[in-house]
Design a protein around this motif. Structure first.
Motif, PDB file in Angstrom:
ATOM      1  N   UNK A 115       0.842  -1.206   0.000  1.00 12.67           N
ATOM      2  CA  UNK A 115       0.000   0.000   0.000  1.00 12.67           C
ATOM      3  C   UNK A 115       0.872   1.250   0.000  1.00 12.67           C
ATOM      4  N   UNK A 116       1.906   1.267   0.849  1.00 15.33           N
ATOM      5  CA  UNK A 116       2.816   2.424   0.890  1.00 15.33           C
ATOM      6  C   UNK A 116       3.490   2.634  -0.459  1.00 15.33           C
ATOM      7  N   UNK A 117       3.930   1.557  -1.076  1.00 18.79           N
ATOM      8  CA  UNK A 117       4.588   1.649  -2.378  1.00 18.79           C
ATOM      9  C   UNK A 117       3.626   2.183  -3.435  1.00 18.79           C
ATOM     10  N   UNK A 118       2.402   1.678  -3.420  1.00 21.05           N
ATOM     11  CA  UNK A 118       1.397   2.120  -4.389  1.00 21.05           C
ATOM     12  C   UNK A 118       1.098   3.601  -4.225  1.00 21.05           C
ATOM     13  N   UNK A 119       0.960   4.066  -2.986  1.00 24.22           N
ATOM     14  CA  UNK A 119       0.690   5.491  -2.744  1.00 24.22           C
ATOM     15  C   UNK A 119       1.860   6.362  -3.207  1.00 24.22           C
ATOM     16  N   UNK A 120       3.084   5.885  -3.008  1.00 24.76           N
ATOM     17  CA  UNK A 120       4.254   6.629  -3.474  1.00 24.76           C
ATOM     18  C   UNK A 120       4.269   6.717  -4.992  1.00 24.76           C
ATOM     19  N   UNK A 131       1.636  11.719 -10.363  1.00 28.83           N
ATOM     20  CA  UNK A 131       1.025  13.057 -10.358  1.00 28.83           C
ATOM     21  C   UNK A 131       2.082  14.122 -10.639  1.00 28.83           C
ATOM     22  N   UNK A 132       3.253  13.982 -10.029  1.00 26.69           N
ATOM     23  CA  UNK A 132       4.342  14.938 -10.272  1.00 26.69           C
ATOM     24  C   UNK A 132       4.804  14.860 -11.724  1.00 26.69           C
ATOM     25  N   UNK A 145       3.025  14.010 -14.297  1.00 26.96           N
ATOM     26  CA  UNK A 145       1.986  14.630 -15.133  1.00 26.96           C
ATOM     27  C   UNK A 145       2.139  16.152 -15.134  1.00 26.96           C
ATOM     28  N   UNK A 146       2.435  16.718 -13.970  1.00 25.37           N
ATOM     29  CA  UNK A 146       2.641  18.170 -13.891  1.00 25.37           C
ATOM     30  C   UNK A 146       3.853  18.589 -14.717  1.00 25.37           C
ATOM     31  N   UNK A 147       4.915  17.786 -14.662  1.00 25.91           N
ATOM     32  CA  UNK A 147       6.100  18.092 -15.471  1.00 25.91           C
ATOM     33  C   UNK A 147       5.796  18.023 -16.964  1.00 25.91           C
ATOM     34  N   UNK A 148       5.051  16.999 -17.369  1.00 26.64           N
ATOM     35  CA  UNK A 148       4.697  16.875 -18.795  1.00 26.64           C
ATOM     36  C   UNK A 148       3.868  18.062 -19.256  1.00 26.64           C
ATOM     37  N   UNK A 149       2.902  18.447 -18.434  1.00 22.08           N
ATOM     38  CA  UNK A 149       2.041  19.591 -18.781  1.00 22.08           C
ATOM     39  C   UNK A 149       2.879  20.870 -18.878  1.00 22.08           C
ATOM     40  N   UNK A 150       3.791  21.060 -17.931  1.00 18.60           N
ATOM     41  CA  UNK A 150       4.639  22.252 -17.951  1.00 18.60           C
ATOM     42  C   UNK A 150       5.537  22.252 -19.179  1.00 18.60           C
TER      43      UNK A 150
END
Length: 66
Positions: A21-26, A32-33, A35-40
């Protein structure tokens, strides 16, 4: 002969599940990070004069960070 099917205690199973679970959340946070880089990157390419199609192609085919 090695035991290829080790037996785990209920506590060990619970610990492995918690770790998964911890690995999946990481991984979700990393995605998400990314995706933000790709968008930027996409927006920066457009701001520098690339067309939307050109920027999209660059983002699709080039590494996230160069």
């Amino acid at each position: 002969m090695a035991d290829n099917n080790p037996k785990y205690t209920p506590i060990e199973w619970e610990m492995m599940a918690d770790q998964q679970i911890e690995t999946t959340l990481a991984i979700i946070k990393i995605q998400a990070a990314n995706a933000k880089l790709m968008k930027a990157k996409f927006e920066a390419l457009k701001a520098e004069g690339f067309t939307e199609q050109q920027a999209l192609e660059i983002v699709k085919t080039r590494p996230l960070m160069e």
